[in-house]
Design a protein around this motif. Structure first.
Motif, PDB file in Angstrom:
ATOM      1  N   GLY A 248     -14.234   3.267   1.712  1.00 20.55           N
ATOM      2  CA  GLY A 248     -13.513   2.946   0.479  1.00 20.55           C
ATOM      3  C   GLY A 248     -12.216   3.676   0.214  1.00 20.55           C
ATOM      4  O   GLY A 248     -11.143   3.059   0.146  1.00 20.55           O
ATOM      5  N   GLU A 249     -12.253   5.010   0.053  1.00 17.67           N
ATOM      6  CA  GLU A 249     -11.048   5.766  -0.275  1.00 17.67           C
ATOM      7  C   GLU A 249     -10.017   5.679   0.837  1.00 17.67           C
ATOM      8  O   GLU A 249      -8.813   5.583   0.579  1.00 17.67           O
ATOM      9  CB  GLU A 249     -11.403   7.230  -0.552  1.00 17.67           C
ATOM     10  CG  GLU A 249     -12.191   7.451  -1.831  1.00 17.67           C
ATOM     11  CD  GLU A 249     -12.398   8.923  -2.114  1.00 17.67           C
ATOM     12  OE1 GLU A 249     -11.839   9.756  -1.363  1.00 17.67           O
ATOM     13  OE2 GLU A 249     -13.109   9.236  -3.082  1.00 17.67           O
ATOM     14  N   ASP A 252      -8.159   2.379   0.693  1.00 15.17           N
ATOM     15  CA  ASP A 252      -7.108   2.372  -0.337  1.00 15.17           C
ATOM     16  C   ASP A 252      -5.840   3.051   0.182  1.00 15.17           C
ATOM     17  O   ASP A 252      -4.725   2.574  -0.036  1.00 15.17           O
ATOM     18  CB  ASP A 252      -7.594   3.090  -1.599  1.00 15.17           C
ATOM     19  CG  ASP A 252      -8.709   2.320  -2.308  1.00 15.17           C
ATOM     20  OD1 ASP A 252      -8.821   1.095  -2.073  1.00 15.17           O
ATOM     21  OD2 ASP A 252      -9.463   2.951  -3.078  1.00 15.17           O
ATOM     22  N   LYS A 253      -6.017   4.174   0.893  1.00 15.97           N
ATOM     23  CA  LYS A 253      -4.861   4.885   1.456  1.00 15.97           C
ATOM     24  C   LYS A 253      -4.179   4.038   2.528  1.00 15.97           C
ATOM     25  O   LYS A 253      -2.945   4.040   2.640  1.00 15.97           O
ATOM     26  CB  LYS A 253      -5.302   6.219   2.040  1.00 15.97           C
ATOM     27  CG  LYS A 253      -5.794   7.221   1.008  1.00 15.97           C
ATOM     28  CD  LYS A 253      -6.283   8.507   1.663  1.00 15.97           C
ATOM     29  CE  LYS A 253      -6.810   9.486   0.622  1.00 15.97           C
ATOM     30  NZ  LYS A 253      -7.341  10.726   1.237  1.00 15.97           N
ATOM     31  N   LEU A 255      -4.084   0.805   2.642  1.00 12.81           N
ATOM     32  CA  LEU A 255      -3.333  -0.270   1.985  1.00 12.81           C
ATOM     33  C   LEU A 255      -1.969   0.240   1.518  1.00 12.81           C
ATOM     34  O   LEU A 255      -0.969  -0.484   1.595  1.00 12.81           O
ATOM     35  CB  LEU A 255      -4.128  -0.822   0.806  1.00 12.81           C
ATOM     36  CG  LEU A 255      -5.220  -1.845   1.157  1.00 12.81           C
ATOM     37  CD1 LEU A 255      -6.107  -2.112  -0.042  1.00 12.81           C
ATOM     38  CD2 LEU A 255      -4.584  -3.145   1.667  1.00 12.81           C
ATOM     39  N   ILE A 256      -1.934   1.479   1.044  1.00  5.31           N
ATOM     40  CA  ILE A 256      -0.655   2.080   0.640  1.00  5.31           C
ATOM     41  C   ILE A 256       0.246   2.253   1.866  1.00  5.31           C
ATOM     42  O   ILE A 256       1.451   1.960   1.823  1.00  5.31           O
ATOM     43  CB  ILE A 256      -0.898   3.434  -0.062  1.00  5.31           C
ATOM     44  CG1 ILE A 256      -1.653   3.217  -1.368  1.00  5.31           C
ATOM     45  CG2 ILE A 256       0.426   4.154  -0.299  1.00  5.31           C
ATOM     46  CD1 ILE A 256      -2.095   4.511  -2.037  1.00  5.31           C
ATOM     47  N   GLU A 268      -3.516  -8.208   3.447  1.00  3.37           N
ATOM     48  CA  GLU A 268      -4.317  -8.857   2.406  1.00  3.37           C
ATOM     49  C   GLU A 268      -4.669 -10.287   2.792  1.00  3.37           C
ATOM     50  O   GLU A 268      -5.792 -10.748   2.543  1.00  3.37           O
ATOM     51  CB  GLU A 268      -3.562  -8.815   1.082  1.00  3.37           C
ATOM     52  CG  GLU A 268      -3.463  -7.404   0.495  1.00  3.37           C
ATOM     53  CD  GLU A 268      -2.647  -7.343  -0.773  1.00  3.37           C
ATOM     54  OE1 GLU A 268      -2.227  -8.420  -1.260  1.00  3.37           O
ATOM     55  OE2 GLU A 268      -2.430  -6.230  -1.283  1.00  3.37           O
TER      56      GLU A 268
END
Length: 306
Positions: A248-249, A252-253, A255-256, A268
């Motif tokens: 998860g975390e 997110d990183k 995706l950045i 995406e």
């Protein structure tokens, strides 16, 4: 005790130990009794860091076998890999080739790689891996692509070399795009090891260890050019996100980072396509990777120049 029996006993001890210092001690003890003992020279070389000393030890082992190998060459149809002496010779040559490459002696390493290749039509050794890695280091990209046409089946060395050579010759085009996903298909975890997204396997399978060692060998060449490593990074993040490989975390990183690398929209899109499968939630890791690679290779999910 008979000297021959003592040597055999020492070699048996050396093969059974997991301690490099003990292996070195035993190998040197054998060499004190028989300075040209090839098995002891190989064992000693395996305890040494890449260096001139390691090369010297391996060259001595090669020279010790030279006469017998020459006699074998005179026998029509003789396969070195089916003979005990031949296998020892190939073991020495593989180690010597990589040792020379590590010390920047690329021409000598290339000659050895070609010799190994000539004795190994079934690709049972690391001769082709050495050949491709040296050619990459020497910038012989067109020759690499010619070599890949001779392959009967894909391998990580062939696929990664083809991807690197294609990118260096033509940039981020369709040919390079196809070659990149071929490289991922040949060993999906390898790019994650190269970039440090996956840690070294602790007690993994033999395949995992081989992929990690391969990543160590090819890490420098992928990192040799900024645009080249960016190309690999983009592909790795795309696969990781599409196949749901990042926790998860970390996802997110990533995706950045994908946004910074100008592939967020592509990522995406690929993720939505993958997760639209009704069975996505029950697929194994290997099945998700295979499905993601199919999506990525059949579409266009990286910025291309053509």
């Amino acid at each position: 005790m008979d000297p021959f029996d003592h040597i055999e006993e020492l070699l048996e001890e050396a093969y059974s130990t997991d301690e490099p210092d003990e292996m070195e001690r035993l190998a040197r003890e054998v060499l004190a009794l028989d300075e040209n003992n090839v098995e002891a020279l190989i064992l000693l070389a395996d305890t040494l860091e890449y260096s001139r000393e390691k090369i010297d030890v391996l060259e001595k082992a090669r020279n010790s076998l030279a006469g017998e190998i020459e006699n074998m060459r005179l026998v029509s149809g003789e396969n070195l890999l089916e003979d005990e002496i031949g296998m020892l010779y190939m073991a020495v040559m593989q180690r010597l080739g990589f040792a020379l490459f590590s010390e920047g002696q690329n021409e000598e390493a290339l000659a050895i790689a070609r010799e190994i290749d000539g004795y190994d039509p079934e690709r049972e050794t690391l001769g082709r891996t050495l050949l491709y890695r040296v050619l990459l280091e020497m910038g012989k990209d067109a020759e690499i692509l010619e070599e890949t046409l001779r392959e009967k089946e894909s391998s990580p060395a062939m696929a990664h070399s083809k991807a690197i050579a294609s990118f260096r010759l033509s940039g981020a085009g369709r040919t390079s795009y196809r070659a990149l996903w071929e490289a991922f298909s040949a060993g999906p975890d390898i790019p994650f090891y190269i970039l440090g997204y996956n840690e070294e396997p602790e007690e993994g399978t033999e395949e995992a260890e081989e992929e990690y060692n391969f990543a160590l060998l090819f890490e420098d060449i992928w990192s040799s050019e900024n645009e080249l490593i960016k190309w690999l990074t983009r592909g790795t993040i795309l696969l990781g996100l599409t196949a749901s490989l990042f926790p998860g975390e970390t996802a997110d990183k990533m995706l950045i980072l994908a946004d910074a690398l100008e592939i967020a929209d592509h990522a995406e899109e690929a993720m939505v396509k993958a997760e639209s499968r009704e069975d996505w939630g029950v697929l194994s890791r290997e099945e998700r990777i295979a499905a993601a690679l199919k999506i990525l290779s059949e579409g266009t999910y990286l910025p291309l120049t053509d």
